[in-house]
Design an enzyme around this catalytic site. Structure first.
Site, short mmCIF file in Angstrom:
data_model
loop_
_atom_site.label_atom_id
_atom_site.label_comp_id
_atom_site.label_asym_id
_atom_site.label_seq_id
_atom_site.Cartn_x
_atom_site.Cartn_y
_atom_site.Cartn_z
N HIS A 21 0.85 -1.20 0.00
CA HIS A 21 0.00 0.00 0.00
C HIS A 21 0.88 1.25 0.00
O HIS A 21 0.62 2.21 -0.72
CB HIS A 21 -0.86 0.06 1.27
CG HIS A 21 -1.92 -0.99 1.38
ND1 HIS A 21 -2.02 -1.84 2.45
CD2 HIS A 21 -2.98 -1.30 0.58
CE1 HIS A 21 -3.07 -2.63 2.31
NE2 HIS A 21 -3.68 -2.34 1.18
N ARG A 94 -1.96 -5.84 -8.24
CA ARG A 94 -0.81 -6.72 -7.99
C ARG A 94 -0.71 -7.79 -9.06
O ARG A 94 0.34 -8.07 -9.59
CB ARG A 94 -0.95 -7.42 -6.65
CG ARG A 94 -0.73 -6.52 -5.48
CD ARG A 94 -1.27 -7.12 -4.23
NE ARG A 94 -2.72 -7.14 -4.25
CZ ARG A 94 -3.47 -7.40 -3.22
NH1 ARG A 94 -2.92 -7.69 -2.07
NH2 ARG A 94 -4.78 -7.37 -3.31
P1 ADP Z 1 -10.07 -3.30 -0.24
O1 ADP Z 1 -10.78 -3.96 0.89
O2 ADP Z 1 -10.76 -2.07 -0.77
O3 ADP Z 1 -9.63 -4.23 -1.36
P2 ADP Z 1 -7.30 -3.20 0.57
O4 ADP Z 1 -6.74 -2.46 1.74
O5 ADP Z 1 -7.20 -4.68 0.59
O6 ADP Z 1 -8.77 -2.69 0.46
O7 ADP Z 1 -6.61 -2.69 -0.76
C1 ADP Z 1 -6.70 -1.36 -1.18
C2 ADP Z 1 -6.08 -1.23 -2.56
O8 ADP Z 1 -4.68 -1.48 -2.46
C3 ADP Z 1 -6.59 -2.24 -3.60
O9 ADP Z 1 -6.62 -1.61 -4.86
C4 ADP Z 1 -5.55 -3.33 -3.58
O10 ADP Z 1 -5.49 -4.02 -4.80
C5 ADP Z 1 -4.30 -2.51 -3.35
N1 ADP Z 1 -3.22 -3.29 -2.77
C6 ADP Z 1 -3.25 -4.12 -1.70
N2 ADP Z 1 -2.05 -4.69 -1.47
C7 ADP Z 1 -1.22 -4.20 -2.44
C8 ADP Z 1 0.14 -4.42 -2.77
N3 ADP Z 1 0.90 -5.27 -2.11
N4 ADP Z 1 0.64 -3.76 -3.83
C9 ADP Z 1 -0.15 -2.92 -4.53
N5 ADP Z 1 -1.44 -2.67 -4.29
C10 ADP Z 1 -1.98 -3.30 -3.26
#
Ligand code: ADP
Length: 172
Positions: A21, A94
């Site tokens: 993130h 990802r």
């Molecule tokens: P949600 O419940 O809305 O999916 P997340 O916190 O799981 O919330 O993810 C928020 C965003 O960050 C999503 O677009 C997800 O794909 C992205 N994300 C999560 N982990 C990673 C990572 N390791 N690298 C890049 N983007 C990520």
């Protein structure tokens, strides 16, 4: 390259924020004037950390970025974006497995707010395999997640203890 003046929103549950993130937030910070990280309580899943904790973790982890604001996301994302005058939503991609869900969300949001774009950023390959759910599972089972999450999250994950009822946070 100078960042544009635009405000963008990076929504998610951030349960907890990971270095993946953070990588996305840092990339967006180079491009846009203001990044509002909108921390949500999703209806479709139960979070391990409270909303307050998740917001605190994101705030602490993004202190070095001057144009990042962390807020609680209430109501529909498109309404929140209108209120904030945001031009776009940022999401991280990802792997192909993220694509179907993200695509559906982007279409649905466009239906409700045609002017709001969804932009996808791709993390560094070092973070592409990191997911909050996996980080929690590894940490709860005693594995080392130091390289996967910001220090504030790493410290808190050490307080998790597992008993018969599953993982819980140690209360002082
Ligand atoms: P949600 O419940 O809305 O999916 P997340 O916190 O799981 O919330 O993810 C928020 C965003 O960050 C999503 O677009 C997800 O794909 C992205 N994300 C999560 N982990 C990673 C990572 N390791 N690298 C890049 N983007 C990520």
């Amino acid at each position: 390259m100078q960042p544009s003046d635009s405000t963008v929103i990076y929504p998610g549950s951030f349960d907890p924020i990971t270095n993946g993130h953070l990588d996305i937030i840092e990339r967006a910070h180079k491009l846009f004037g203001l990044i509002i990280v909108a921390v949500a309580d999703p209806l479709h899943k139960k979070c391990f950390f409270s909303l307050e904790d998740r917001i605190y973790f994101v705030r602490e982890s993004t202190k070095h970025l001057e144009r990042v604001r962390v807020e609680k996301l209430e109501g529909l994302l498109v309404d929140f974006a209108r209120k904030k005058g945001a031009r776009a939503i940022i999401r991280g991609l990802r792997a192909v497995s993220d694509f179907e869900y993200e695509f559906k969300m982007a279409w649905m949001n466009r239906r409700m707010h045609p002017e709001l774009e969804t932009l996808f950023l791709i993390p560094s390959e070092n973070y592409a395999y990191i997911a909050s759910s996996l980080v929690k599972e590894i940490a709860f089972l005693g594995g080392d997640v130091k390289e996967l999450v910001p220090p504030v999250v790493y410290e808190r994950l050490k307080d998790v203890k597992i008993d018969g009822k599953g993982p819980s946070l140690e209360v002082e």
